[in-house]
Design an enzyme around this catalytic site. Structure first.
Site, PDB file in Angstrom:
ATOM      1  N   VAL A 215       0.862  -1.183   0.000  1.00 16.94           N
ATOM      2  CA  VAL A 215       0.000   0.000   0.000  1.00 16.94           C
ATOM      3  C   VAL A 215       0.900   1.236   0.000  1.00 16.94           C
ATOM      4  O   VAL A 215       2.003   1.196   0.531  1.00 16.94           O
ATOM      5  CB  VAL A 215      -0.951   0.026   1.210  1.00 16.94           C
ATOM      6  CG1 VAL A 215      -1.983  -1.074   1.108  1.00 16.94           C
ATOM      7  CG2 VAL A 215      -0.188  -0.100   2.524  1.00 16.94           C
ATOM      8  N   CYS A 216       0.454   2.327  -0.615  1.00 17.54           N
ATOM      9  CA  CYS A 216       1.386   3.414  -0.886  1.00 17.54           C
ATOM     10  C   CYS A 216       0.670   4.753  -1.000  1.00 17.54           C
ATOM     11  O   CYS A 216      -0.546   4.813  -1.123  1.00 17.54           O
ATOM     12  CB  CYS A 216       2.119   3.186  -2.217  1.00 17.54           C
ATOM     13  SG  CYS A 216       2.598   1.494  -2.543  1.00 17.54           S
ATOM     14  N   THR A 217       1.473   5.828  -1.013  1.00 20.88           N
ATOM     15  CA  THR A 217       1.008   7.161  -1.369  1.00 20.88           C
ATOM     16  C   THR A 217       1.985   7.739  -2.393  1.00 20.88           C
ATOM     17  O   THR A 217       3.187   7.745  -2.151  1.00 20.88           O
ATOM     18  CB  THR A 217       0.947   8.087  -0.140  1.00 20.88           C
ATOM     19  OG1 THR A 217       0.065   7.525   0.834  1.00 20.88           O
ATOM     20  CG2 THR A 217       0.447   9.475  -0.534  1.00 20.88           C
TER      21      THR A 217
ATOM     22  N   ARG B  17      -5.652   7.795   3.833  1.00 25.08           N
ATOM     23  CA  ARG B  17      -4.455   8.628   3.786  1.00 25.08           C
ATOM     24  C   ARG B  17      -4.625   9.783   2.803  1.00 25.08           C
ATOM     25  O   ARG B  17      -3.891  10.757   2.826  1.00 25.08           O
ATOM     26  CB  ARG B  17      -3.247   7.767   3.378  1.00 25.08           C
ATOM     27  CG  ARG B  17      -2.745   6.851   4.472  1.00 25.08           C
ATOM     28  CD  ARG B  17      -1.911   5.696   3.927  1.00 25.08           C
ATOM     29  NE  ARG B  17      -2.770   4.674   3.338  1.00 25.08           N
ATOM     30  CZ  ARG B  17      -2.667   4.231   2.088  1.00 25.08           C
ATOM     31  NH1 ARG B  17      -1.736   4.715   1.297  1.00 25.08           N
ATOM     32  NH2 ARG B  17      -3.489   3.297   1.631  1.00 25.08           N
TER      33      ARG B  17
END
Length: 400
Positions: free
Chosen positions: A146-148, A338
């Site tokens: 999972v990332c931004t 997020r």
């Protein structure tokens, strides 16, 4: 949670238990998001700066990784031991699964497109690890990431691209130290890689050593690229199972990323490849170019792009585009939002503050920074600049 529909029962049970624990821990991660946008975090302590190593593409595929893998063998072994320990927690019967991987998964290297199968064989030889384990090591990044990711431009039109890579969800929550076990094991293996041909750097990436695909990369002077996981019922497990059964019509996500960095000659060329190449799993490709407004999020099904979201299509926020792990036209899951705090921090930063230091502050603000975050990468396309910093989230901090 979408994977519950297709996972074996044993995984459903452990994910449910882990999710209940995680939900208890993150109950505060709901609107109105009281966490502050931090400032002045850049540069971090130099002990957190990720070093660079060279990958020589002029060497035979089986020889390209030998020098780095030999140096990092203890860290890679430590990670795989932790991963197998996690599997063993399900019961003694899992020993059969581990033996199957060690003894029989190696043949899958021959099914991979060139040069990746030979590179994996070279890593196995250099590390002394079973080839099956090396193949597995390169598969599970397609599932638990999972990332931004953010692409933005400053007031002078210079383009920047940055990302947090969060990895290890559901892989061993340590209630004593409030950490994810696999996440902690991964940080020592992170390196910037410069892929060179004839002594010239063709592209740069950030990798966990031993992993030959690409999740973060830059082709200097041409484009920047990150990949975020997309949760979908027709997801990575489905594509991987089909591939294991002999259906090889789709490309591995991280191999497509690397192929694009190596072969695409322009931003538009890269966009076309990432939007239209069939893949094993859905994903988000976040692409940045060299011209003002050249930034997009490509939302992928396994077959093709279902949406290409252009930075220039947002009149109110046309100086940046931001993606986490949810379709931009839908609300994110409220326990894993997020996006809202990241946008809040970008608006507080303003275009005037856009740059390496400013975007690092945004990605260092909780819950964009969380217990899963292994690194923050920062790229500027014109100069070909890529830097990477190990990230740690001090308590109190969200598990994800």
């Amino acid at each position: 949670c979408f994977y519950f529909l297709i996972l074996p029962k044993m995984y459903v049970n452990i994910l449910c238990l882990t999710l209940m624990l995680a939900l208890t821990c993150v109950s505060a991660q709901v609107p109105p998001f009281t966490e502050k946008c931090v400032q002045g975090t850049y540069p971090p302590d130099l002990s957190r700066k990720v070093p660079t190593v060279i990958i020589n593409l002029d060497l035979k595929p089986q020889d390209r990784w030998t020098h780095v893998v030999k140096d990092m063998k203890p860290q890679i072994e430590d990670l795989l031991v932790a991963f197998k320990s996690f599997i063993r927690d399900f019961g003694n019967w899992t020993e059969a699964i581990i033996k199957l991987v060690d003894n029989d998964f190696g043949y899958l290297a021959d099914e991979l497109p060139a040069p990746y199968g030979d590179e994996l064989k070279g890593i196995a030889t250099a590390s002394g690890l079973p080839l099956g384990e090396v193949v597995l090591y390169n598969i599970f990044y397609e599932i638990f990431t999972v990332c931004t990711s953010i692409v933005g431009q400053d007031l002078n039109g210079r383009m920047y691209h940055a990302r947090n890579l969060d990895f290890g969800l559901f892989l061993g929550w340590d209630i004593k130290n409030n950490t994810w076990e696999i996440t902690e094991k991964l940080r020592p293996t992170i390196r910037i890689l410069e892929f060179q041909r004839s002594g010239k750097t063709l592209y740069k990436t950030v990798n966990y050593l031993g992993y030959i695909g690409v999740l973060t990369g830059i082709r200097p002077g041409v484009f920047t690229l990150t990949m975020n996981e997309r949760f979908n019922i027709d997801g990575g497990f489905v594509g991987i199972f089909e591939w294991l059964l002999g259906n090889h019509t789709g490309q591995w996500m991280s191999f497509l990323t690397r192929d694009t960095l190596e072969q695409a000659a322009s931003y538009d060329d890269a966009k076309d490849r990432l939007a239209n190449t069939p893949m094993l799993a859905p994903a988000y490709y976040i692409l940045g170019g060299t011209k003002p407004g050249q930034g997009c999020v490509i939302t992928r099904s396994r077959q093709k792009a279902i949406d290409v979201w252009e930075m220039s299509s947002q009149p109110a926020n046309s100086w940046y585009i931001l993606e986490t792990n949810y379709d931009h036209w839908k609300k994110p899951m409220f326990l894993d939002d997020r996006r809202t705090p990241a946008n809040k921090c970008m608006q507080k930063l303003t275009q005037k503050g856009m740059g390496i230091a400013g975007i690092y502050d945004v990605l260092s603000s909780k819950p964009v920074l969380n217990k899963l975050t292994t690194y923050t990468a920062l790229m500027q396309v014109d100069s070909g600049h890529l830097e990477c910093w190990l990230q740690y989230c001090p308590d109190p901090c969200y598990p994800f």
